[in-house]
Write a protein that holds these residues in place. Structure first.
Motif: not given
Length: 148
Positions: A39-43
């Motif tokens: 997953t990636k933060t932030p989008e």
């Protein structure tokens, strides 16, 4: 102990397309069988400071990994550092991309692995496995990008 492994491959796609595929970060499971999820933060678009969180499986054991993007220069360079606390970490890593003609791109990926605690005993094995797999890893990147 620390050490580096790297792979280089020639991709039959323009540099902008290859960079976009790799910069997304979430495409890693398409070419790295170790990566179970990511997953990636932030989008939004990847930039310096973006964090990628993944679950990887090495030698039958799962671990959580967190990487921060430290340099990002489209369409030529991406750098990261691992910020998770594991026994073996990729303290530095990145992609270097170079246009090699009409619609072709040379991609170099590298990681500098470092052992911590018991990982000082394991990092040599991890490096050996990564170096042995490096040509196949480069080929998997090529295949994944060209299939996208």
């Amino acid at each position: 102990m620390s050490g580096q492994f790297e792979a280089t491959t020639e991709v039959n796609r323009p540099i902008e397309e290859v960079f976009a595929f790799l910069a997304a970060g979430t495409n890693d499971p398409k070419f790295s069988p170790r990566v179970q999820e990511i997953t990636k933060t932030p989008e939004g678009p990847t930039a310096v400071g973006t964090i990628f969180t993944s679950t990887v499986k090495d030698a039958g054991m799962k671990s959580a990994r967190r990487f921060r993007i430290t340099e990002f220069e489209a369409p030529h360079l991406i750098r990261w550092t691992e910020i998770s606390k594991n026994s073996v970490t990729a303290d530095q890593g990145g992609y270097d991309l170079e246009s090699t003609g009409a619609g072709t791109t040379r991609v170099r990926i590298f990681n500098v692995l470092n052992g911590h605690g018991i990982g000082k005993l394991l990092v040599g094995f991890a490096l050996g496995a990564a170096r042995k797999d490096a040509p196949a890893f480069g080929q998997r990147i090529k295949t994944a990008v060209e299939a996208s």
